[in-house]
Motif scaffolding. Structure first.
Motif, PDB file in Angstrom:
ATOM      1  N   LEU A 221       0.844  -1.191   0.000  1.00  0.00           N
ATOM      2  CA  LEU A 221       0.000   0.000   0.000  1.00  0.00           C
ATOM      3  C   LEU A 221       0.880   1.241   0.000  1.00  0.00           C
ATOM      4  N   ASN A 236      -4.714   0.631  -4.272  1.00  0.00           N
ATOM      5  CA  ASN A 236      -3.580   0.463  -3.370  1.00  0.00           C
ATOM      6  C   ASN A 236      -2.963   1.787  -2.930  1.00  0.00           C
ATOM      7  N   ILE A 319      -9.249  -2.263   3.432  1.00  0.00           N
ATOM      8  CA  ILE A 319      -8.178  -1.296   3.678  1.00  0.00           C
ATOM      9  C   ILE A 319      -8.486  -0.486   4.936  1.00  0.00           C
TER      10      ILE A 319
END
Length: 379
Positions: A221, A236, A319
């Motif tokens: 990331l 990402n 995430i």
């Protein structure tokens, strides 16, 4: 929702950041008084409160509550990207129509943390250092770059008399750029714009490497300190905002955010629209002390949503869970940074490294003075 709608009791609570900074929360009352950092590059006016549809993306607004990480994304590497800038000298471009100006330096870089290998951090060998001369004028015609000649420079050139040996220093070129507006702050604001552009360029280069950095099944990331760059789809790449400059949550949702505890996050909601739409969520890095305001230790995180947010919602919540489970471990403490806990440890180290690459501020200032005086490099 009625219980969560209540405003916090009227009381005086402190801002945890050092007084040299504007503060982590600058508009907690919901009154727009300026453009938020993350809106500077975005289209449209988003100063209005977000609607129930945007807020009900992950959890219906009526059911908003603090969320603990349930299914975090497996991340092997986290790259933290940031930039620093400095005003080396203010100036005035004299002539028939004098204009304000500023000479400044900026540096942008990234540090990578090997999360699968124990958290070892390394500076990414791809640092951008630039110097700019921003002029606040409506017509930028034939102005040339400000060139500070290379050394060697001796102590006499800086006004010193210690007789120490001269040092070789490289040429400095301050590239001319036109600032928007004509007031005295416009050149400094333009320096911020060119630094953001450099961050976007570096983020573009680094995002191309992310796919090859995964290890042990984990992903890589890219965490951009500040708003997520507007360079298109890439789940990402996320933005990390330390300050809350414009509050767009209605009272019920804001009450949930105020009540978050360390490691908890708000539900993911939608901000913006079209290709620049993004997911956002609040995250509490550390429980606030009793004397601090109720948003202390909170940050906002952004991820790409695009024109079809529902298709990417699952990836975004994974995430978001990763951020809640892992970012608190990187949070600074008060004795480490005046912007604790929002200033993350890898970013703190990165900024220190980048500032060193800008060079000595007094020396750069003195070299600019010598160059403008027409004396050139003094041996």
């Amino acid at each position: 929702m009625s219980g969560r709608d209540a405003a916090p009791p009227r009381r005086l609570r402190l801002e945890p950041w050092g007084v040299g900074y504007a503060g982590s929360a600058q508009d907690v009352g919901g009154t727009a008084f300026g453009e938020d950092d993350d809106q500077a590059d975005g289209p449209g006016d988003e100063r209005r409160l977000l609607g129930a549809e945007a807020l009900s993306l992950e959890v219906p607004l009526a059911d908003w509550r603090a969320l603990r990480p349930a299914a975090p994304l497996a991340v092997a590497h986290a790259l933290f990207l940031d930039g620093v800038r400095r005003v080396d000298a203010r100036a005035v471009l004299e002539g028939a129509a004098p204009a304000f100006g500023a000479l400044g330096s900026c540096a942008v870089g990234a540090v990578t943390c090997d999360l699968a290998g124990g958290g070892r951090a390394e500076l990414v060998d791809d640092v951008i250092v630039e110097r700019w001369c921003a002029i606040a004028t409506d017509t930028l015609t034939d102005e040339t770059d400000v060139v500070v000649p290379a050394g060697p420079y001796g102590p006499a050139a800086y006004g010193g008399r210690d007789g120490s040996a001269a040092r070789a220093v490289p040429q400095l070129r301050f590239r001319v750029t036109q600032a928007k507006g004509t007031d005295w702050q416009a050149p400094v604001e333009q320096l911020q714009v060119v630094m953001r552009d450099a961050e976007r360029r570096l983020a573009t280069r680094l995002r191309a490497r992310l796919d090859g950095m995964g290890a042990g099944g984990g992903r890589a990331l890219l965490v951009c300190d500040g708003p997520r760059p507007l360079f298109g789809a890439d789940e990402n790449v996320i933005g990390y905002l330390k300050t809350i400059k414009e509050q767009r949550l209605p009272a019920a949702a804001l009450a949930v955010v105020r009540g978050l505890e360390e490691g908890e996050r708000s539900p993911v909601y939608l901000a913006g629209e079209g290709e620049h739409a993004r997911f956002e969520w609040y995250l509490r890095l550390r429980d606030p002390r009793p004397w601090l305001h109720t948003l202390a230790g909170s940050v906002r995180v952004q991820a790409h949503a695009g024109p079809d947010p529902r298709a990417l919602l699952g990836a975004a919540t994974a995430i978001a869970d990763w951020s809640a489970a892992n970012l608190p471990r990187f949070a600074t403490k008060a004795h480490q940074d005046p912007r604790a806990p929002q200033q993350l440890l890898p970013v703190r180290s990165l900024e220190a490294s980048l500032r060193r690459r800008l060079g000595s501020a007094p020396l750069v200032r003195r070299r600019i003075e010598i160059a403008l005086a027409g004396t050139g490099a003094a041996a």
